[in-house]
Design a protein around this motif. Structure first.
Motif, PDB file in Angstrom:
ATOM      1  N   ILE A   1       0.833  -1.200   0.000  1.00  0.00           N
ATOM      2  CA  ILE A   1       0.000   0.000   0.000  1.00  0.00           C
ATOM      3  C   ILE A   1       0.870   1.252   0.000  1.00  0.00           C
ATOM      4  CG2 ILE A   1      -1.563   1.358   1.461  1.00  0.00           C
ATOM      5  CD1 ILE A   1      -2.930  -1.267   2.205  1.00  0.00           C
ATOM      6  N   TRP A   2       1.926   1.211   0.797  1.00  0.00           N
ATOM      7  CA  TRP A   2       2.856   2.342   0.808  1.00  0.00           C
ATOM      8  C   TRP A   2       3.453   2.558  -0.565  1.00  0.00           C
ATOM      9  CZ3 TRP A   2       3.951   6.118   4.112  1.00  0.00           C
ATOM     10  CH2 TRP A   2       3.491   5.974   5.442  1.00  0.00           C
ATOM     11  N   LEU A   3       3.928   1.478  -1.154  1.00  0.00           N
ATOM     12  CA  LEU A   3       4.595   1.600  -2.439  1.00  0.00           C
ATOM     13  C   LEU A   3       3.641   2.156  -3.496  1.00  0.00           C
ATOM     14  CD1 LEU A   3       7.180   0.950  -4.114  1.00  0.00           C
ATOM     15  CD2 LEU A   3       6.011  -1.142  -4.799  1.00  0.00           C
ATOM     16  N   LEU A   4       2.444   1.594  -3.549  1.00  0.00           N
ATOM     17  CA  LEU A   4       1.513   1.987  -4.607  1.00  0.00           C
ATOM     18  C   LEU A   4       0.970   3.391  -4.398  1.00  0.00           C
ATOM     19  CD1 LEU A   4      -0.449  -1.297  -5.358  1.00  0.00           C
ATOM     20  CD2 LEU A   4       1.383  -0.195  -6.672  1.00  0.00           C
ATOM     21  N   PHE A   5       0.356   3.600  -3.237  1.00  0.00           N
ATOM     22  CA  PHE A   5      -0.361   4.865  -3.068  1.00  0.00           C
ATOM     23  C   PHE A   5       0.563   6.008  -2.667  1.00  0.00           C
ATOM     24  CE2 PHE A   5      -3.570   1.517  -2.246  1.00  0.00           C
ATOM     25  CZ  PHE A   5      -4.210   1.663  -3.478  1.00  0.00           C
ATOM     26  N   PHE A   6       1.487   5.724  -1.758  1.00  0.00           N
ATOM     27  CA  PHE A   6       2.419   6.754  -1.342  1.00  0.00           C
ATOM     28  C   PHE A   6       3.467   6.987  -2.433  1.00  0.00           C
ATOM     29  CE2 PHE A   6       5.946   8.483   1.103  1.00  0.00           C
ATOM     30  CZ  PHE A   6       5.319   9.361   1.966  1.00  0.00           C
ATOM     31  N   GLY A   7       4.040   5.880  -2.880  1.00  0.00           N
ATOM     32  CA  GLY A   7       5.138   5.963  -3.846  1.00  0.00           C
ATOM     33  C   GLY A   7       4.702   6.526  -5.186  1.00  0.00           C
ATOM     34  N   LEU A   8       3.658   5.943  -5.758  1.00  0.00           N
ATOM     35  CA  LEU A   8       3.209   6.419  -7.070  1.00  0.00           C
ATOM     36  C   LEU A   8       2.666   7.834  -6.967  1.00  0.00           C
ATOM     37  CD1 LEU A   8       1.535   3.216  -8.576  1.00  0.00           C
ATOM     38  CD2 LEU A   8       3.747   4.253  -9.147  1.00  0.00           C
ATOM     39  N   GLY A   9       2.008   8.121  -5.850  1.00  0.00           N
ATOM     40  CA  GLY A   9       1.443   9.460  -5.643  1.00  0.00           C
ATOM     41  C   GLY A   9       2.529  10.518  -5.632  1.00  0.00           C
ATOM     42  N   TRP A  10       3.541  10.337  -4.777  1.00  0.00           N
ATOM     43  CA  TRP A  10       4.614  11.329  -4.694  1.00  0.00           C
ATOM     44  C   TRP A  10       5.437  11.358  -5.966  1.00  0.00           C
ATOM     45  CZ3 TRP A  10       4.912  15.418  -1.961  1.00  0.00           C
ATOM     46  CH2 TRP A  10       4.304  15.450  -0.686  1.00  0.00           C
ATOM     47  N   SER A  11       5.592  10.202  -6.549  1.00  0.00           N
ATOM     48  CA  SER A  11       6.353  10.124  -7.798  1.00  0.00           C
ATOM     49  C   SER A  11       5.715  11.036  -8.839  1.00  0.00           C
ATOM     50  CB  SER A  11       6.359   8.667  -8.260  1.00  0.00           C
ATOM     51  OG  SER A  11       7.053   8.550  -9.450  1.00  0.00           O
ATOM     52  N   ALA A  12       4.399  10.981  -8.932  1.00  0.00           N
ATOM     53  CA  ALA A  12       3.684  11.841  -9.879  1.00  0.00           C
ATOM     54  C   ALA A  12       3.857  13.306  -9.502  1.00  0.00           C
ATOM     55  CB  ALA A  12       2.205  11.459  -9.906  1.00  0.00           C
ATOM     56  N   ALA A  13       3.780  13.596  -8.193  1.00  0.00           N
ATOM     57  CA  ALA A  13       3.905  14.976  -7.731  1.00  0.00           C
ATOM     58  C   ALA A  13       5.294  15.528  -8.064  1.00  0.00           C
ATOM     59  CB  ALA A  13       3.646  15.043  -6.222  1.00  0.00           C
ATOM     60  N   PHE A  14       6.343  14.693  -7.819  1.00  0.00           N
ATOM     61  CA  PHE A  14       7.715  15.164  -8.089  1.00  0.00           C
ATOM     62  C   PHE A  14       7.963  15.333  -9.578  1.00  0.00           C
ATOM     63  CE2 PHE A  14       8.777  13.351  -3.803  1.00  0.00           C
ATOM     64  CZ  PHE A  14       9.109  14.569  -3.236  1.00  0.00           C
ATOM     65  N   ASN A  15       7.234  14.569 -10.390  1.00  0.00           N
ATOM     66  CA  ASN A  15       7.423  14.675 -11.827  1.00  0.00           C
ATOM     67  C   ASN A  15       7.060  16.056 -12.348  1.00  0.00           C
ATOM     68  OD1 ASN A  15       8.547  12.252 -12.312  1.00  0.00           O
ATOM     69  ND2 ASN A  15       6.621  11.209 -12.864  1.00  0.00           N
ATOM     70  N   VAL A  16       6.267  16.782 -11.584  1.00  0.00           N
ATOM     71  CA  VAL A  16       5.912  18.148 -11.959  1.00  0.00           C
ATOM     72  C   VAL A  16       7.171  18.990 -12.062  1.00  0.00           C
ATOM     73  CG1 VAL A  16       4.681  20.235 -11.214  1.00  0.00           C
ATOM     74  CG2 VAL A  16       3.639  17.971 -10.883  1.00  0.00           C
ATOM     75  N   LEU A  17       8.156  18.717 -11.145  1.00  0.00           N
ATOM     76  CA  LEU A  17       9.400  19.464 -11.145  1.00  0.00           C
ATOM     77  C   LEU A  17      10.304  19.076 -12.317  1.00  0.00           C
ATOM     78  CD1 LEU A  17      10.426  19.341  -7.378  1.00  0.00           C
ATOM     79  CD2 LEU A  17       9.376  21.241  -8.624  1.00  0.00           C
ATOM     80  N   GLY A  18       9.980  17.941 -12.948  1.00  0.00           N
ATOM     81  CA  GLY A  18      10.831  17.480 -14.043  1.00  0.00           C
ATOM     82  C   GLY A  18      12.124  16.905 -13.488  1.00  0.00           C
ATOM     83  N   PRO A  19      13.222  16.983 -14.285  1.00  0.00           N
ATOM     84  CA  PRO A  19      14.493  16.362 -13.894  1.00  0.00           C
ATOM     85  C   PRO A  19      15.049  16.925 -12.581  1.00  0.00           C
ATOM     86  CG  PRO A  19      14.553  17.117 -16.178  1.00  0.00           C
ATOM     87  CD  PRO A  19      13.287  17.647 -15.599  1.00  0.00           C
ATOM     88  N   ALA A  20      14.644  18.131 -12.197  1.00  0.00           N
ATOM     89  CA  ALA A  20      15.147  18.746 -10.967  1.00  0.00           C
ATOM     90  C   ALA A  20      14.850  17.880  -9.748  1.00  0.00           C
ATOM     91  CB  ALA A  20      14.523  20.130 -10.774  1.00  0.00           C
ATOM     92  N   ALA A  21      13.743  17.111  -9.800  1.00  0.00           N
ATOM     93  CA  ALA A  21      13.352  16.288  -8.679  1.00  0.00           C
ATOM     94  C   ALA A  21      14.431  15.276  -8.322  1.00  0.00           C
ATOM     95  CB  ALA A  21      12.043  15.553  -8.982  1.00  0.00           C
ATOM     96  N   ARG A  22      15.137  14.798  -9.343  1.00  0.00           N
ATOM     97  CA  ARG A  22      16.176  13.795  -9.103  1.00  0.00           C
ATOM     98  C   ARG A  22      17.283  14.334  -8.210  1.00  0.00           C
ATOM     99  NH1 ARG A  22      16.551   9.010 -12.370  1.00  0.00           N
ATOM    100  NH2 ARG A  22      14.628   8.792 -13.573  1.00  0.00           N
ATOM    101  N   GLY A  23      17.455  15.641  -8.240  1.00  0.00           N
ATOM    102  CA  GLY A  23      18.467  16.272  -7.389  1.00  0.00           C
ATOM    103  C   GLY A  23      18.213  16.015  -5.911  1.00  0.00           C
ATOM    104  N   ILE A  24      16.925  15.983  -5.533  1.00  0.00           N
ATOM    105  CA  ILE A  24      16.581  15.756  -4.124  1.00  0.00           C
ATOM    106  C   ILE A  24      16.994  14.351  -3.684  1.00  0.00           C
ATOM    107  CG2 ILE A  24      14.725  15.814  -2.412  1.00  0.00           C
ATOM    108  CD1 ILE A  24      13.045  17.400  -4.400  1.00  0.00           C
ATOM    109  N   PHE A  25      16.881  13.402  -4.612  1.00  0.00           N
ATOM    110  CA  PHE A  25      17.043  11.995  -4.244  1.00  0.00           C
ATOM    111  C   PHE A  25      18.344  11.387  -4.772  1.00  0.00           C
ATOM    112  CE2 PHE A  25      12.433  12.822  -4.625  1.00  0.00           C
ATOM    113  CZ  PHE A  25      12.146  12.789  -3.266  1.00  0.00           C
TER     114      PHE A  25
END
Lengths: 263, 329
Positions: free
Chosen positions: A38-62
């Motif tokens: 549940i964490w992986l799907l809802f939390f992970g996919l959810g935030w993943s989509a949110a970070f994608n808004v930032l584009g490649p810059a998001a990768r800098g955080i992680f």
């Protein structure tokens, strides 16, 4: 007449018992996979989509990873870690159903009895972790065979630590309710401050200090390093930290069990 | 040491409440010994100390020659224990339970296999070896626990209230198993609050009340302390009764019953005395038309020693207390 009981038979019997029980309790297995999924799907996919808004810059955080890649090792470690706490629950049930007395009046060394249980539960937790590792790899990207095995090894150490902690809490608690309360109180902060969900580096110093005391932090960092090549602490330091914290937890649990009387 | 279990001045207090106030026990090897007393008398606490699960507050105890406080490990190597509540893993089969028990007592797999069949036959459960214990009834579990305790061939077998909570049939089965054990030479130490159980099974009975052993002897001897058995001999006429009375007075405390024709005699060993009396009566021309005798029970002994009846204690607040305490644990 039995001679002085040796260490190995008791250790082996207890580990065997935990595995037999694990294999006969399929619902528990499914249960421990559902929560991290549940964490992986809802939390992970959810935030993943949110970070994608930032584009490649998001990768800098992680550290250059996508959020799903960043989260995946944490999910594996979390699965195994929460499953490990179930070891303490086993102790609570053994006491409720009287089986603890059967163990306490046996001449087997207490350390062998407890370590056997811990190792049996760790292996069971690891089996669940392996299933989860394959699942997250499918979602986040294949880390390679060695990466996968390395991640699982880190998770195994975390499971041994959580099994020890769970047992320590169970041996100190009078009731199942008390156990659940304390476990939630301990487990939740440990999960959040482990670096599984967000990087620890940008945190304020006092929070980072707490992370460095957390066996889960080392396990997650190590697993991420081995699976996707990104880590915040040097890997040898991760190994040392994980080994040290786990050893302390195991030693504390064994010491507590050795002093256990029913009154 | 000649005793299988020996205790001297055992004390235990829980937060100022004294559960044991100086318990002395002398259990000869190879005998069945019963600790008899009402609920709450200290039976379970005493057994807990003897099997090394409870630390005494004072006094000393030896089991199989080892000090229970100094050498608990050695004690555990030489005992088998059947607790009051089940202590099995119900999710596993009988065999799996026996296997773990054997391994944590350092038996080899071969030894376990070999003895498992034997002990399961002893308690009549050999057909259920590979069933999960979840499917066992309460009586079967109790018998299984006896089998498991015997797997290691212990010197002393401890049983806490072996038949409490069992239906009459299951209780008889457990009694038969214990009687079977007598032949093997193992020392059996059991606690009970059923005097029938103590009378039927035990070579020696220790009566415990409020944390103190008030008497310790074979059941017959304890009952003899009450002065003996009571015999009733009914004759055909008051004249004959008076003649019989004179004769009976030579054997004990004799009197005439209110009906005027029955002689009441309190004397030891009625089963042997009765035929003798009847013979002598016939020799002196007295015809006894009815005879019977009553033996005192352990309940009468308990009543004499404590001023209370064992039966009074059953089903009252003490049972409630016990349930309450069990739930708390």
């Amino acid at each position: 007449m039995p001679a002085r009981p040796r260490w190995l038979p008791a250790f082996q019997a207890m580990a065997w018992r935990q595995l037999v029980r694990f294999l006969s309790a399929r619902s528990r297995v499914a249960n421990s996979l559902v929560f991290p999924l549940i964490w992986l799907l809802f939390f992970g996919l959810g935030w993943s989509a949110a970070f994608n808004v930032l584009g490649p810059a998001a990768r800098g955080i992680f550290g250059g990873l996508s959020y799903l890649e960043f989260l995946a090792p944490g999910i594996v470690v979390m699965t195994v870690f929460t499953a490990g706490f179930g070891s303490g629950l086993g102790i609570i049930w053994d006491r409720e159903f009287g089986y603890m007395k059967e163990l306490l009046v046996s001449p087997a060394p207490r350390g062998a009895l407890l370590l056997g249980r811990l190792v049996g539960d760790t292996v069971a937790a690891l089996a669940q972790g392996a299933v989860m590792a394959l699942l997250v790899s499918a979602v986040a990207g294949w880390p390679g065979v060695w990466g996968l095995l390395g991640g699982l090894a880190a998770a195994a150490a975390a499971a041994l630590a959580s099994a020890s902690l769970g047992s320590l809490i169970a041996l100190s608690m009078r009731s199942p309710e008390g156990f659940h309360m304390v476990v939630n109180l301990v487990m939740m902060p440990m999960l959040f401050i482990s670096g599984a969900f967000y990087p620890v580096d940008p945190l304020p110093a006092w929070l980072r200090m707490l992370a460095y005391l957390n066996p889960l932090y080392y396990a997650v960092d190590l697993a991420r390093g081995l699976m996707y090549g990104v880590h915040s602490t040097p890997l040898p330091l991760d190994v040392a930290g994980l080994a040290a914290v786990t050893a302390v937890a195991v030693a504390a649990a064994v010491a507590r069990f050795s002093r256990t009387y029913i009154a | 040491m000649e005793y299988a279990v020996y205790a001297e001045g055992l004390r235990k207090s829980y937060g100022g409440v004294e559960a044991l106030r100086g318990v002395d026990l002398h259990v000869p090897r190879g005998t069945v010994y019963g600790l008899l007393g009402p609920n709450g008398a200290g039976k379970t606490t005493t057994m807990g100390i003897l099997v090394t699960l409870i630390k005494p507050s004072g006094g000393r105890a030896f089991v199989a020659g080892y000090d229970v406080v100094e050498e608990p490990q050695r004690v555990r190597e030489h005992i088998g224990v059947v607790f009051q509540e089940p202590t099995v893993d119900r999710d596993l089969t009988a065999w799996q339970n026996l296997y773990i028990h054997g391994r944590i007592h350092d038996l080899s797999r071969n030894e376990i296999e070999h003895r498992a069949r034997h002990v399961m036959e002893l308690v009549g459960l050999e057909k259920f070896l590979h069933r999960r214990l979840r499917s066992y009834s309460g009586g079967m579990i109790r018998r299984f626990e006896i089998a498991r305790a015997l797997l290691t061939e212990p010197e002393v077998l401890f049983m806490d209230e072996p038949t409490v909570g069992l239906d009459p049939q299951a209780r008889t089965r457990v009694w038969e198993v214990i009687e079977e054990l007598k032949k093997t030479g193992v020392t059996v130490f059991l606690t009970t609050h059923y005097m029938e159980e103590a009378e039927r099974l035990c070579d020696t009975v220790a009566i415990i009340d409020r944390g103190v052993v008030v008497a310790e002897a074979p059941p017959e001897e304890l009952k003899a302390r009450l002065g003996g058995d009571t015999l009733y001999l009914k004759t055909a006429s008051p004249a004959e009764a008076r003649r019989l009375l004179k004769l009976a007075a030579g054997y004990g405390d004799a009197r005439l019953a209110e009906d005027g024709v029955t002689v009441v005699l309190v004397a030891r060993d009625a089963p042997r005395l009765l035929p003798t009396l009847l013979q002598e009566a016939r020799a002196t021309g007295v015809s006894v038309i009815e005879s019977r005798y009553v033996r005192p029970s352990l309940n009468d002994v308990f009543l004499m020693l404590t001023g209370r009846s064992l039966r009074d204690e059953e089903g009252g607040w003490s049972d409630w207390m016990r349930l309450h305490m069990r739930a708390r644990r």
